[in-house]
Motif scaffolding. Structure first.
Motif, PDB file in Angstrom:
ATOM      1  N   TRP A 107      23.289 -34.854 -36.633  1.00 55.27           N
ATOM      2  CA  TRP A 107      22.592 -33.814 -37.181  1.00 55.27           C
ATOM      3  C   TRP A 107      23.678 -32.619 -36.954  1.00 55.27           C
ATOM      4  CZ3 TRP A 107      16.857 -31.773 -37.036  1.00 55.27           C
ATOM      5  CH2 TRP A 107      15.787 -32.805 -37.284  1.00 55.27           C
ATOM      6  N   LEU A 108      24.872 -32.947 -36.130  1.00 50.01           N
ATOM      7  CA  LEU A 108      25.324 -31.649 -35.727  1.00 50.01           C
ATOM      8  C   LEU A 108      26.478 -31.693 -36.017  1.00 50.01           C
ATOM      9  CD1 LEU A 108      24.518 -31.490 -32.079  1.00 50.01           C
ATOM     10  CD2 LEU A 108      23.786 -30.109 -33.407  1.00 50.01           C
ATOM     11  N   GLY A 109      27.316 -33.496 -35.996  1.00 51.65           N
ATOM     12  CA  GLY A 109      28.133 -33.098 -36.637  1.00 51.65           C
ATOM     13  C   GLY A 109      29.111 -33.933 -35.593  1.00 51.65           C
ATOM     14  N   TRP A 110      30.417 -34.681 -36.397  1.00 49.33           N
ATOM     15  CA  TRP A 110      31.065 -34.638 -35.317  1.00 49.33           C
ATOM     16  C   TRP A 110      32.013 -33.454 -34.294  1.00 49.33           C
ATOM     17  CZ3 TRP A 110      36.095 -33.184 -35.102  1.00 49.33           C
ATOM     18  CH2 TRP A 110      36.835 -32.402 -35.465  1.00 49.33           C
ATOM     19  N   ALA A 111      31.707 -32.538 -34.110  1.00 47.73           N
ATOM     20  CA  ALA A 111      32.811 -31.973 -33.290  1.00 47.73           C
ATOM     21  C   ALA A 111      32.061 -30.675 -32.920  1.00 47.73           C
ATOM     22  CB  ALA A 111      33.620 -30.306 -34.822  1.00 47.73           C
ATOM     23  N   ALA A 112      30.883 -31.468 -32.594  1.00 49.81           N
ATOM     24  CA  ALA A 112      29.524 -30.895 -31.292  1.00 49.81           C
ATOM     25  C   ALA A 112      29.248 -32.116 -30.817  1.00 49.81           C
ATOM     26  CB  ALA A 112      28.183 -30.791 -31.996  1.00 49.81           C
ATOM     27  N   LEU A 113      29.933 -33.141 -30.887  1.00 46.95           N
ATOM     28  CA  LEU A 113      30.068 -34.298 -29.820  1.00 46.95           C
ATOM     29  C   LEU A 113      30.233 -33.837 -28.601  1.00 46.95           C
ATOM     30  CD1 LEU A 113      30.086 -38.116 -31.815  1.00 46.95           C
ATOM     31  CD2 LEU A 113      27.999 -36.208 -31.198  1.00 46.95           C
ATOM     32  N   PRO A 114      32.035 -33.525 -28.513  1.00 45.04           N
ATOM     33  CA  PRO A 114      31.964 -32.518 -27.059  1.00 45.04           C
ATOM     34  C   PRO A 114      30.701 -32.214 -26.327  1.00 45.04           C
ATOM     35  CG  PRO A 114      33.295 -33.417 -28.273  1.00 45.04           C
ATOM     36  CD  PRO A 114      32.423 -33.715 -29.360  1.00 45.04           C
ATOM     37  N   THR A 115      30.189 -30.776 -26.700  1.00 44.81           N
ATOM     38  CA  THR A 115      29.546 -30.077 -26.328  1.00 44.81           C
ATOM     39  C   THR A 115      28.456 -30.775 -25.703  1.00 44.81           C
ATOM     40  OG1 THR A 115      30.425 -28.085 -27.962  1.00 44.81           O
ATOM     41  CG2 THR A 115      28.509 -27.949 -26.700  1.00 44.81           C
ATOM     42  N   VAL A 116      27.137 -31.400 -26.822  1.00 41.66           N
ATOM     43  CA  VAL A 116      26.746 -32.491 -26.498  1.00 41.66           C
ATOM     44  C   VAL A 116      27.120 -33.217 -25.198  1.00 41.66           C
ATOM     45  CG1 VAL A 116      25.111 -33.980 -26.970  1.00 41.66           C
ATOM     46  CG2 VAL A 116      25.496 -32.908 -28.549  1.00 41.66           C
TER      47      VAL A 116
END
Length: 148
Positions: free
Chosen positions: A97-106
């Protein structure tokens, strides 16, 4: 941001709430909910063009792989499951849903939420905590931040 992304927020929220409730009660994140979330995220990325599809596909793969490896290492070191495949599939959905770059934020939001809960409730060391609800929280907060 498209109208479709805004409209997708309601079913996403309902699915994440349902997953969180199930994980709290049964300590599972069912494939019947997590896998369609992965597919829906990848489908939604089609609206933003080929670059978004690639970013989200990498996010889905990376989300699963990261949690799979962490779970596997934990199991080999401790001899019991500490992070299940349901968590890996949910993190994969977040990446879709968010793309790989958002995973650290999640992951940061989820981890801080879980740690805050543990601190506030006096959670005893050695007791398991369902991480799925916190992943759902981090996923949804990150989605809402994307829409702003």
């Amino acid at each position: 941001m498209t109208h479709v992304e805004i409209l997708a927020t309601v079913p996403l929220a309902l699915a994440l709430i349902h997953l969180a409730r199930i994980d709290i009660k049964q300590r599972i994140l069912p494939d019947i909910i997590t896998l369609p979330l992965v597919v829906a995220g990848l489908g939604l990325s089609l609206l933003d063009g080929p670059e978004a599809v690639i970013t989200c596909a990498i996010g889905a793969a990376a989300g699963f792989a990261i949690f799979f490896v962490i779970g596997e290492v934990f199991f080999r070191l401790r001899g019991y499951e500490g992070l299940g495949l349901g968590d890996a599939k949910l993190f994969s959905a977040a990446g879709a849903w968010l793309g790989w770059a958002a995973l650290p934020t999640v992951l940061l939001i989820a981890s801080l939420g879980a740690l805050g809960y543990i601190a506030a409730t006096g959670w005893k060391s050695g007791r398991a905590i369902a991480f799925g609800p916190w992943l759902c929280f981090g996923f949804f907060v990150s989605w809402c931040l994307k829409l702003i």
